[in-house]
Design a protein around this motif. Structure first.
Motif, PDB file in Angstrom:
ATOM      1  N   THR A   1     -36.993  12.143  39.661  1.00 25.82           N
ATOM      2  CA  THR A   1     -38.454  12.605  40.258  1.00 25.82           C
ATOM      3  C   THR A   1     -39.171  13.702  39.369  1.00 25.82           C
ATOM      4  O   THR A   1     -40.154  13.628  38.871  1.00 25.82           O
ATOM      5  CB  THR A   1     -38.174  13.143  41.662  1.00 25.82           C
ATOM      6  OG1 THR A   1     -37.795  12.151  42.350  1.00 25.82           O
ATOM      7  CG2 THR A   1     -39.527  13.785  42.083  1.00 25.82           C
ATOM      8  N   GLN A   2     -38.213  14.813  38.799  1.00 20.20           N
ATOM      9  CA  GLN A   2     -38.669  15.709  38.086  1.00 20.20           C
ATOM     10  C   GLN A   2     -38.971  15.262  36.753  1.00 20.20           C
ATOM     11  O   GLN A   2     -40.117  15.709  36.157  1.00 20.20           O
ATOM     12  CB  GLN A   2     -37.776  16.983  38.034  1.00 20.20           C
ATOM     13  CG  GLN A   2     -37.378  17.571  39.475  1.00 20.20           C
ATOM     14  CD  GLN A   2     -36.389  18.835  39.215  1.00 20.20           C
ATOM     15  OE1 GLN A   2     -36.812  19.490  38.182  1.00 20.20           O
ATOM     16  NE2 GLN A   2     -35.602  19.210  40.117  1.00 20.20           N
ATOM     17  N   LEU A   3     -38.264  14.335  36.300  1.00 24.51           N
ATOM     18  CA  LEU A   3     -38.643  13.898  34.735  1.00 24.51           C
ATOM     19  C   LEU A   3     -40.127  13.227  34.764  1.00 24.51           C
ATOM     20  O   LEU A   3     -40.997  13.163  33.799  1.00 24.51           O
ATOM     21  CB  LEU A   3     -37.539  13.123  34.207  1.00 24.51           C
ATOM     22  CG  LEU A   3     -36.756  13.746  33.300  1.00 24.51           C
ATOM     23  CD1 LEU A   3     -35.818  15.034  34.161  1.00 24.51           C
ATOM     24  CD2 LEU A   3     -35.663  13.029  32.661  1.00 24.51           C
TER      25      LEU A   3
ATOM     26  N   ILE B   1     -32.547  19.395  28.973  1.00 26.45           N
ATOM     27  CA  ILE B   1     -31.706  18.386  28.637  1.00 26.45           C
ATOM     28  C   ILE B   1     -32.239  17.730  27.076  1.00 26.45           C
ATOM     29  O   ILE B   1     -31.397  17.328  26.368  1.00 26.45           O
ATOM     30  CB  ILE B   1     -32.021  17.041  29.810  1.00 26.45           C
ATOM     31  CG1 ILE B   1     -31.515  17.547  30.918  1.00 26.45           C
ATOM     32  CG2 ILE B   1     -31.288  15.787  29.074  1.00 26.45           C
ATOM     33  CD1 ILE B   1     -31.772  16.665  32.160  1.00 26.45           C
ATOM     34  N   LEU B   2     -33.605  17.665  26.975  1.00 29.85           N
ATOM     35  CA  LEU B   2     -34.058  17.214  25.897  1.00 29.85           C
ATOM     36  C   LEU B   2     -33.746  18.217  24.629  1.00 29.85           C
ATOM     37  O   LEU B   2     -33.094  17.668  23.460  1.00 29.85           O
ATOM     38  CB  LEU B   2     -35.633  17.177  25.630  1.00 29.85           C
ATOM     39  CG  LEU B   2     -36.347  16.498  24.733  1.00 29.85           C
ATOM     40  CD1 LEU B   2     -36.219  15.139  25.115  1.00 29.85           C
ATOM     41  CD2 LEU B   2     -37.812  16.621  24.881  1.00 29.85           C
TER      42      LEU B   2
ATOM     43  N   ARG C   1     -31.426  18.781  19.590  1.00 29.63           N
ATOM     44  CA  ARG C   1     -30.916  19.586  18.373  1.00 29.63           C
ATOM     45  C   ARG C   1     -29.782  18.935  17.616  1.00 29.63           C
ATOM     46  O   ARG C   1     -29.472  19.091  16.480  1.00 29.63           O
ATOM     47  CB  ARG C   1     -30.228  20.840  19.161  1.00 29.63           C
ATOM     48  CG  ARG C   1     -31.262  21.960  19.556  1.00 29.63           C
ATOM     49  CD  ARG C   1     -30.491  23.163  19.884  1.00 29.63           C
ATOM     50  NE  ARG C   1     -31.356  24.090  20.531  1.00 29.63           N
ATOM     51  CZ  ARG C   1     -31.268  25.464  20.812  1.00 29.63           C
ATOM     52  NH1 ARG C   1     -29.896  25.929  20.402  1.00 29.63           N
ATOM     53  NH2 ARG C   1     -32.045  26.158  21.191  1.00 29.63           N
ATOM     54  N   GLN C   2     -28.949  18.078  18.405  1.00 31.46           N
ATOM     55  CA  GLN C   2     -27.848  17.474  17.731  1.00 31.46           C
ATOM     56  C   GLN C   2     -28.553  16.006  17.120  1.00 31.46           C
ATOM     57  O   GLN C   2     -27.974  15.723  16.154  1.00 31.46           O
ATOM     58  CB  GLN C   2     -26.791  16.983  18.759  1.00 31.46           C
ATOM     59  CG  GLN C   2     -26.355  18.070  19.506  1.00 31.46           C
ATOM     60  CD  GLN C   2     -25.560  19.219  18.712  1.00 31.46           C
ATOM     61  OE1 GLN C   2     -25.302  18.959  17.707  1.00 31.46           O
ATOM     62  NE2 GLN C   2     -26.020  20.488  19.249  1.00 31.46           N
TER      63      GLN C   2
ATOM     64  N   THR D   1     -34.025  10.628  20.640  1.00 27.70           N
ATOM     65  CA  THR D   1     -33.487  11.549  21.618  1.00 27.70           C
ATOM     66  C   THR D   1     -33.968  11.004  23.033  1.00 27.70           C
ATOM     67  O   THR D   1     -33.099  11.167  23.959  1.00 27.70           O
ATOM     68  CB  THR D   1     -34.253  13.098  21.561  1.00 27.70           C
ATOM     69  OG1 THR D   1     -33.792  13.682  20.290  1.00 27.70           O
ATOM     70  CG2 THR D   1     -33.543  13.764  22.367  1.00 27.70           C
ATOM     71  N   SER D   2     -35.043  10.380  23.055  1.00 29.09           N
ATOM     72  CA  SER D   2     -35.536   9.642  24.292  1.00 29.09           C
ATOM     73  C   SER D   2     -34.401   8.804  24.620  1.00 29.09           C
ATOM     74  O   SER D   2     -34.228   8.541  25.860  1.00 29.09           O
ATOM     75  CB  SER D   2     -36.918   9.274  24.213  1.00 29.09           C
ATOM     76  OG  SER D   2     -37.965  10.708  24.086  1.00 29.09           O
ATOM     77  N   ALA D   3     -34.156   7.853  23.504  1.00 32.36           N
ATOM     78  CA  ALA D   3     -33.203   6.880  23.835  1.00 32.36           C
ATOM     79  C   ALA D   3     -31.966   7.291  24.481  1.00 32.36           C
ATOM     80  O   ALA D   3     -31.414   6.699  25.482  1.00 32.36           O
ATOM     81  CB  ALA D   3     -33.154   6.010  22.578  1.00 32.36           C
ATOM     82  N   LEU D   4     -31.225   8.315  23.905  1.00 35.11           N
ATOM     83  CA  LEU D   4     -30.151   8.778  24.519  1.00 35.11           C
ATOM     84  C   LEU D   4     -30.032   9.449  25.763  1.00 35.11           C
ATOM     85  O   LEU D   4     -29.455   9.212  26.592  1.00 35.11           O
ATOM     86  CB  LEU D   4     -29.686   9.909  23.572  1.00 35.11           C
ATOM     87  CG  LEU D   4     -29.199   9.420  21.934  1.00 35.11           C
ATOM     88  CD1 LEU D   4     -28.878  10.615  21.168  1.00 35.11           C
ATOM     89  CD2 LEU D   4     -27.719   8.834  22.393  1.00 35.11           C
ATOM     90  N   MET D   5     -31.259  10.183  26.047  1.00 39.98           N
ATOM     91  CA  MET D   5     -31.455  10.740  27.220  1.00 39.98           C
ATOM     92  C   MET D   5     -31.581   9.951  28.430  1.00 39.98           C
ATOM     93  O   MET D   5     -31.120   9.886  29.396  1.00 39.98           O
ATOM     94  CB  MET D   5     -32.841  11.777  27.160  1.00 39.98           C
ATOM     95  CG  MET D   5     -32.732  12.566  28.696  1.00 39.98           C
ATOM     96  SD  MET D   5     -34.166  13.749  28.449  1.00 39.98           S
ATOM     97  CE  MET D   5     -35.688  12.920  28.499  1.00 39.98           C
ATOM     98  N   HIS D   6     -32.498   8.739  28.343  1.00 42.39           N
ATOM     99  CA  HIS D   6     -32.775   7.638  29.281  1.00 42.39           C
ATOM    100  C   HIS D   6     -31.464   6.900  29.432  1.00 42.39           C
ATOM    101  O   HIS D   6     -31.033   6.629  30.401  1.00 42.39           O
ATOM    102  CB  HIS D   6     -33.844   6.861  28.948  1.00 42.39           C
ATOM    103  CG  HIS D   6     -35.164   7.446  28.775  1.00 42.39           C
ATOM    104  ND1 HIS D   6     -35.726   8.071  29.829  1.00 42.39           N
ATOM    105  CD2 HIS D   6     -36.034   7.837  27.958  1.00 42.39           C
ATOM    106  CE1 HIS D   6     -36.918   8.654  30.022  1.00 42.39           C
ATOM    107  NE2 HIS D   6     -37.211   8.478  28.511  1.00 42.39           N
TER     108      HIS D   6
END
Length: 233
Positions: free
Chosen positions: A113-115, A127-128, A133-134, A149-154
């Protein structure tokens, strides 16, 4: 007199934002979002609603802040294994979020919901940043850092959320090994012409470990990132 003093101390403690959020997380864990009301919160904190409204304007702000509190704690956990490389740090971040989502039944829905609703709030950037950074440290070019980064986060949030949902659907009375064994047997009985792959991996379904499979997925994504963007010396 001693009883009155203890009650006064509890009231004083309830006036801090940290204590309010701690109690909110406890309520969310016990009763879900529906059970998080200002009335229930005032009863738990032994205080009046005015003391809570002084720190938190409404339930939406309370949910956002409680979510951020849990996420921040998950990202601050020291990894059990060495994480002295960008890949190791990303695995540590992923595992921290995986465990937090598994521990707090309401968290996955709140993160989604928040994202979607407020990506400018505290949670999404937190989280991003921890992942990004890594990704940058891996040597990924600037123009590709957001995508990687988005691929990893999702993947992290989606896979962790699905895993937690699977556990809750089964319920505490269901033996996981028996459930996986039944699933494996059912897959083996599928039509071999229509489902050759599913039948072939049926035994792997029976024996798999959720956390190990989750981390293996992280490694696959990292391998893809470094293959497309080899580290520069």
């Amino acid at each position: 007199m001693a009883s009155r003093t203890r009650k006064s101390e509890r009231r004083t403690e309830a006036l801090t934002r940290e204590r309010i959020l701690e109690a909110a997380v406890e309520l969310l864990d016990a009763t879900g979002e529906g059970g998080l009301t200002f009335r229930a919160l005032t009863e738990r904190l032994v205080t009046g609603p005015g003391a809570i409204y002084w720190h938190v304007a409404n339930k939406g702000e309370l949910l956002d802040a409680a979510t951020d509190t849990v996420v921040a704690a998950a990202l601050a956990i020291e990894p059990a294994e060495s994480a002295d490389s960008p890949q190791g740090e990303i695995r540590a971040v992923a595992l921290g979020l995986f465990d937090a989502i598994d521990e707090h039944p309401w968290l996955a829905a709140q993160l989604a919901t928040q994202l979607s609703r407020s990506p400018w709030g505290a949670v999404a950037p937190r989280i991003l940043e921890s992942i990004g950074r890594q990704v940058r440290a891996l040597g990924v070019p600037e123009g590709s850092q957001f995508t990687a980064t988005s691929a990893l986060m999702h993947y992290i949030l989606g896979a962790a959320g699905q895993n937690a949902a699977n556990g809750r659907v089964l319920g505490p009375g269901v033996d996981r090994s028996e459930f996986l064994d039944a699933t494996s047997r059912a897959w083996k009985e599928l039509d071999p012409d229509d489902f050759p792959f599913t039948r072939a991996v049926a035994d792997q379904m029976r024996a798999h470990d959720d956390q190990a499979e989750f981390l293996a997925g992280i490694d696959l994504i990292l391998a893809g990132i470094t293959a497309v963007h080899p580290p520069t010396t």
